[in-house]
Design a protein around this motif. Structure first.
Motif, PDB file in Angstrom:
ATOM      1  N   MET B   1       0.853  -1.195   0.000  1.00 45.43           N
ATOM      2  CA  MET B   1       0.000   0.000   0.000  1.00 45.43           C
ATOM      3  C   MET B   1       0.891   1.249   0.000  1.00 45.43           C
ATOM      4  SD  MET B   1      -3.216  -0.807   0.087  1.00 45.43           S
ATOM      5  CE  MET B   1      -4.167   0.402   0.938  1.00 45.43           C
ATOM      6  N   PRO B   2       0.672   2.186  -0.897  1.00 39.82           N
ATOM      7  CA  PRO B   2       1.536   3.370  -0.965  1.00 39.82           C
ATOM      8  C   PRO B   2       1.460   4.220   0.307  1.00 39.82           C
ATOM      9  CG  PRO B   2      -0.338   3.616  -2.426  1.00 39.82           C
ATOM     10  CD  PRO B   2      -0.419   2.252  -1.862  1.00 39.82           C
ATOM     11  N   PHE B   3       0.330   4.123   1.024  1.00 38.01           N
ATOM     12  CA  PHE B   3       0.164   4.989   2.203  1.00 38.01           C
ATOM     13  C   PHE B   3       0.945   4.514   3.409  1.00 38.01           C
ATOM     14  CE2 PHE B   3      -4.195   5.312   0.231  1.00 38.01           C
ATOM     15  CZ  PHE B   3      -3.862   6.421  -0.546  1.00 38.01           C
ATOM     16  N   LYS B   4       1.335   3.147   3.341  1.00 39.11           N
ATOM     17  CA  LYS B   4       2.018   2.562   4.498  1.00 39.11           C
ATOM     18  C   LYS B   4       3.325   3.286   4.810  1.00 39.11           C
ATOM     19  CE  LYS B   4       0.564  -2.172   5.118  1.00 39.11           C
ATOM     20  NZ  LYS B   4       0.917  -3.576   4.891  1.00 39.11           N
ATOM     21  N   ASP B   5       4.053   3.635   3.692  1.00 43.38           N
ATOM     22  CA  ASP B   5       5.343   4.286   3.874  1.00 43.38           C
ATOM     23  C   ASP B   5       5.193   5.785   4.168  1.00 43.38           C
ATOM     24  OD1 ASP B   5       6.376   1.869   3.186  1.00 43.38           O
ATOM     25  OD2 ASP B   5       6.388   2.352   1.039  1.00 43.38           O
ATOM     26  N   ASN B   6       4.056   6.278   3.798  1.00 49.42           N
ATOM     27  CA  ASN B   6       3.878   7.732   3.969  1.00 49.42           C
ATOM     28  C   ASN B   6       2.526   8.069   4.608  1.00 49.42           C
ATOM     29  OD1 ASN B   6       3.989  10.455   3.782  1.00 49.42           O
ATOM     30  ND2 ASN B   6       4.614  10.504   1.627  1.00 49.42           N
ATOM     31  N   PRO B   7       2.520   8.092   5.927  1.00 45.13           N
ATOM     32  CA  PRO B   7       1.243   8.337   6.619  1.00 45.13           C
ATOM     33  C   PRO B   7       0.668   9.713   6.276  1.00 45.13           C
ATOM     34  CG  PRO B   7       3.048   7.960   8.175  1.00 45.13           C
ATOM     35  CD  PRO B   7       3.655   7.890   6.830  1.00 45.13           C
ATOM     36  N   ALA B   8       1.558  10.639   5.953  1.00 45.58           N
ATOM     37  CA  ALA B   8       1.062  11.980   5.618  1.00 45.58           C
ATOM     38  C   ALA B   8       0.163  11.946   4.398  1.00 45.58           C
ATOM     39  CB  ALA B   8       2.234  12.917   5.340  1.00 45.58           C
ATOM     40  N   VAL B   9       0.549  11.123   3.441  1.00 45.98           N
ATOM     41  CA  VAL B   9      -0.278  10.991   2.223  1.00 45.98           C
ATOM     42  C   VAL B   9      -1.641  10.417   2.590  1.00 45.98           C
ATOM     43  CG1 VAL B   9      -0.465   9.824  -0.015  1.00 45.98           C
ATOM     44  CG2 VAL B   9       1.721  10.735   0.738  1.00 45.98           C
ATOM     45  N   LEU B  10      -1.587   9.455   3.520  1.00 44.27           N
ATOM     46  CA  LEU B  10      -2.837   8.824   3.965  1.00 44.27           C
ATOM     47  C   LEU B  10      -3.762   9.878   4.592  1.00 44.27           C
ATOM     48  CD1 LEU B  10      -4.523   6.266   4.573  1.00 44.27           C
ATOM     49  CD2 LEU B  10      -3.308   6.097   6.744  1.00 44.27           C
ATOM     50  N   VAL B  11      -3.143  10.688   5.443  1.00 48.44           N
ATOM     51  CA  VAL B  11      -3.949  11.731   6.117  1.00 48.44           C
ATOM     52  C   VAL B  11      -4.539  12.682   5.085  1.00 48.44           C
ATOM     53  CG1 VAL B  11      -3.821  13.751   7.655  1.00 48.44           C
ATOM     54  CG2 VAL B  11      -2.689  11.614   8.291  1.00 48.44           C
ATOM     55  N   CYS B  12      -3.679  13.045   4.112  1.00 48.91           N
ATOM     56  CA  CYS B  12      -4.161  13.965   3.072  1.00 48.91           C
ATOM     57  C   CYS B  12      -5.290  13.346   2.264  1.00 48.91           C
ATOM     58  CB  CYS B  12      -3.017  14.324   2.109  1.00 48.91           C
ATOM     59  SG  CYS B  12      -1.899  15.483   2.855  1.00 48.91           S
ATOM     60  N   ALA B  13      -5.122  12.075   1.966  1.00 46.39           N
ATOM     61  CA  ALA B  13      -6.139  11.390   1.162  1.00 46.39           C
ATOM     62  C   ALA B  13      -7.472  11.347   1.909  1.00 46.39           C
ATOM     63  CB  ALA B  13      -5.673   9.979   0.809  1.00 46.39           C
ATOM     64  N   VAL B  14      -7.341  10.989   3.217  1.00 46.30           N
ATOM     65  CA  VAL B  14      -8.575  10.910   4.032  1.00 46.30           C
ATOM     66  C   VAL B  14      -9.225  12.306   4.116  1.00 46.30           C
ATOM     67  CG1 VAL B  14      -9.452  10.498   6.374  1.00 46.30           C
ATOM     68  CG2 VAL B  14      -7.822   8.914   5.349  1.00 46.30           C
ATOM     69  N   ALA B  16      -8.881  14.718   2.012  1.00 44.45           N
ATOM     70  CA  ALA B  16      -9.468  15.074   0.698  1.00 44.45           C
ATOM     71  C   ALA B  16     -10.797  14.375   0.494  1.00 44.45           C
ATOM     72  CB  ALA B  16      -8.490  14.685  -0.407  1.00 44.45           C
ATOM     73  N   ALA B  17     -10.838  13.095   0.917  1.00 45.26           N
ATOM     74  CA  ALA B  17     -12.094  12.331   0.767  1.00 45.26           C
ATOM     75  C   ALA B  17     -13.189  12.964   1.609  1.00 45.26           C
ATOM     76  CB  ALA B  17     -11.865  10.874   1.164  1.00 45.26           C
ATOM     77  N   CYS B  18     -12.789  13.337   2.846  1.00 42.65           N
ATOM     78  CA  CYS B  18     -13.775  13.962   3.754  1.00 42.65           C
ATOM     79  C   CYS B  18     -14.273  15.282   3.156  1.00 42.65           C
ATOM     80  CB  CYS B  18     -13.151  14.231   5.125  1.00 42.65           C
ATOM     81  SG  CYS B  18     -12.969  12.728   6.068  1.00 42.65           S
ATOM     82  N   ALA B  19     -13.288  16.067   2.663  1.00 46.60           N
ATOM     83  CA  ALA B  19     -13.653  17.365   2.086  1.00 46.60           C
ATOM     84  C   ALA B  19     -14.590  17.174   0.896  1.00 46.60           C
ATOM     85  CB  ALA B  19     -12.390  18.099   1.646  1.00 46.60           C
ATOM     86  N   ALA B  20     -14.254  16.157   0.094  1.00 44.37           N
ATOM     87  CA  ALA B  20     -15.113  15.877  -1.081  1.00 44.37           C
ATOM     88  C   ALA B  20     -16.505  15.486  -0.640  1.00 44.37           C
ATOM     89  CB  ALA B  20     -14.472  14.765  -1.911  1.00 44.37           C
ATOM     90  N   ALA B  21     -16.534  14.665   0.443  1.00 45.20           N
ATOM     91  CA  ALA B  21     -17.843  14.217   0.946  1.00 45.20           C
ATOM     92  C   ALA B  21     -18.639  15.415   1.468  1.00 45.20           C
ATOM     93  CB  ALA B  21     -17.646  13.175   2.046  1.00 45.20           C
ATOM     94  N   VAL B  22     -17.914  16.270   2.228  1.00 47.20           N
ATOM     95  CA  VAL B  22     -18.591  17.457   2.783  1.00 47.20           C
ATOM     96  C   VAL B  22     -19.099  18.345   1.650  1.00 47.20           C
ATOM     97  CG1 VAL B  22     -18.183  19.623   4.048  1.00 47.20           C
ATOM     98  CG2 VAL B  22     -17.375  17.447   4.988  1.00 47.20           C
TER      99      VAL B  22
END
Lengths: 213, 360
Positions: B1-14, B16-22
């Protein structure tokens, strides 16, 4: 109803008849019909009517109720009735188009002699004048015997105080007017003391005006 | 998983997903709100289209309510013994708004598809809007009906009064004719008839004009009329003390000119009977027109511009037709009528074009 011969035998012209009507054309016609028998005075509004009533003793007033400035209401006519009832012995014949029950009742309560709704056959009006004069003359004869007639409207259930006051007011006013506000003479005719008469004059808010109504 | 090595990307993705949902939720809400707003505007248009008729409006609204998924609605409108209503088809959660002033009863019920949160507020807004439309339509209708009834009654009272007088005039004339004794009597009667003719014509003219209310489009008979003569005749008829200064003629229909000035003089006469005042009239002959200024020293008129409105009157039992007719007839002739309070009284001003006979 009297026929022509009977009419001719009477001294009708000695009586004054006031015709209060704002419609000039109609007033002229009524004048023509009445002046064959009586001396006629004309008025087309309350101001002229009061002036005529002050200047001559009218036996009868033929009165239209709807007069200017409020021709579509009976207000002006009712005010004239009040003036006549308060200040003169004139018999009032209402001849009007204002024939609602309220207006009729208001006029009768004020003591009009007859109430005739327009349009009416003129013979009935002439006949009503005859009767009014007959009543007035009879009342005057009775008056000479020391009996005064006054007209009091009473509402049953309101007690006797208001009726007594109304009767007092009208009787005293009548005697005062007939005697040109001579207190001594009026008190004597009524049968009360002069002080008492002054008390009533003050009570009813009258001003003593000789030679004036 | 690409996010495993980079938690910051994971946070950003989440994030972004939240923002998109909102954003999606907000967008949906905006869409929904704008749908409600659109329906509210459409309901206003509908009310205008059905000419503010509450019954027609209520008949048409189901289509609009469907757009915002209203499950059901009901209404009850009662006035003067008449009513129109629709009941709910079943028991449900609903919102209701009602009004009752004893004479008029209005209630409107709405069953929304959702009754919580922001949607509830939007449904409440629609309910409030529909309710206000119905209530205003009804109050407007009641007011119009009441005004019409009052105005018809005013005209009826006026016409009845004059027609009874004309009927009495006929009765009395008949009596007088039947009782003429000799030639002298006949001559005297003719004199009385002459005196009666002019006011009678004036009255008949007034009745016809009141019934028509507005000036007729028919071509009237024209003639040259001296305004000072018309005024003197009317002043004498009303027994008025009024000085008339100046002279002037117009080429017009005699009936119309009499109607205009009769209403003017009658107005002065009515005021003269109510208060002590002095009257004067001035006729000014100007280029192409005649200006008549009627002045009285009486009290000022409140709401002076309203006195020319039909059925507006400050007098007890007044029909409110006279001055309206003066202005209507003067306008028809190309003239003007104004009234103004001045320092020591009131001035009525009438201007009329002189016009000329066809031959010059």
């Amino acid at each position: 109803m009297m026929d022509d011969n009977q009419m001719a035998g009477r001294t009708e012209t000695s009586h004054n008849v006031l015709i209060v009507e704002d419609d000039t054309a109609l007033r002229k016609q009524v004048c023509f019909a009445v002046e064959k028998h009586y001396t006629v005075y004309e008025a087309q509004n309350r101001r002229e009517a009061v002036r005529a009533l002050k200047n001559a003793d009218m036996s009868v007033a033929i009165l239209d109720l709807g007069l200017p400035p409020a021709s579509n209401t009976p207000d002006e006519g009712l005010k004239i009735i009040d003036y006549i009832a308060e200040n003169t012995e004139t018999k009032i014949l209402v001849l009007t188009g204002q024939d609602s029950e309220d207006v009729t009742a208001a006029s009768i309560r004020r003591g009009v002699f007859d109430y005739i709704a327009k349009p009416v056959n003129m013979e009935k009006v002439i006949y009503a004048i005859e009767r009014a004069i007959l009543f007035r003359e009879s009342e005057q004869r009775i008056s000479e015997d020391g009996v005064k007639q006054i007209y009091v409207s009473a509402k049953l259930g309101d007690g006797l105080q208001s009726i007594r006051e109304e009767a007092e007011r009208k009787l005293i006013r009548k005697v005062l007017l007939e005697n040109n506000y001579n207190i001594y003479k009026s008190a004597k005719i009524i049968g009360i003391r002069r002080e008492n008469l002054y008390y009533f004059i003050k009570k009813f808010g009258w001003k003593i005006m000789r030679n004036a109504v | 998983m690409p996010f495993k090595d980079n938690p910051a990307v994971l946070v950003c993705a989440v994030a972004a997903a939240c923002a998109a949902a909102v954003c999606a939720v907000c967008y949906l809400r905006v869409l929904r709100t704008s749908r409600f707003a659109r329906v509210i505007l459409e309901l206003s248009d509908l009310n205008e289209r059905v000419q503010y008729d509450a019954a027609a409006f209520l008949f048409e609204i189901p289509v609009y309510l469907k757009k915002i998924r209203v499950r059901d609605f009901a209404y009850n409108v009662c006035h003067g013994g008449a009513s129109f209503k629709k009941e709910l088809t079943g028991a449900d959660v609903f919102i209701i708004k009602s009004y009752d002033d004893g004479d008029l009863r209005v209630s409107f019920t709405l069953v929304p598809s959702f009754s919580r949160g922001a949607l509830k507020t939007l449904y409440a807004l629609v309910l409030e809007h529909i309710f206000l439309i119905i209530r205003q339509d009804m109050l407007m209708k009641i007011r119009t009906l009441s005004d019409t009834f009052t105005n018809v009654l005013k005209v009826q009272v006026f016409v009845q009064h004059d027609i009874k007088n004309i009927a009495q005039f006929i009765q009395t004339s008949y009596y007088n004719l039947q009782n003429l004794k000799d030639e002298a009597d006949e001559l005297r009667y003719v004199r009385y008839l002459k005196d009666s003719y002019s006011p009678l014509m004036l009255k008949a003219n007034k009745i016809i004009n009141t019934l028509n209310l507005r000036p007729s489009d028919k071509q009237p008979t024209m003639m040259t009329i001296k305004i000072e003569d018309v005024l003197q005749q009317l002043i004498s008829l009303y027994h008025l003390q009024c000085e008339v200064r100046g002279k002037g003629s117009v080429y017009a229909n005699e009936g119309t000119i009499f109607l205009i000035f009769d209403n003017l003089v009658k107005n002065m006469y009515d005021k003269y009977l109510e208060e002590e005042l002095e009257l004067s009239i001035e006729i000014v002959d100007e280029a192409g027109k005649i200006r008549v200024c009627a002045f009285d020293t009486g009290s000022p008129i409140a709401d002076i511009e309203k006195i020319f409105e039909p059925f507006y009157s400050t007098k007890s039992g007044g029909s409110g037709i006279g001055l309206f007719q003066v202005r209507a007839h003067a306008s028809k002739l190309g003239g003007t009528v104004t009234a103004r309070n001045v320092e020591n009284g009131v001035i009525f001003e009438i201007t009329l074009p002189k016009s000329h006979p066809p031959d010059g």
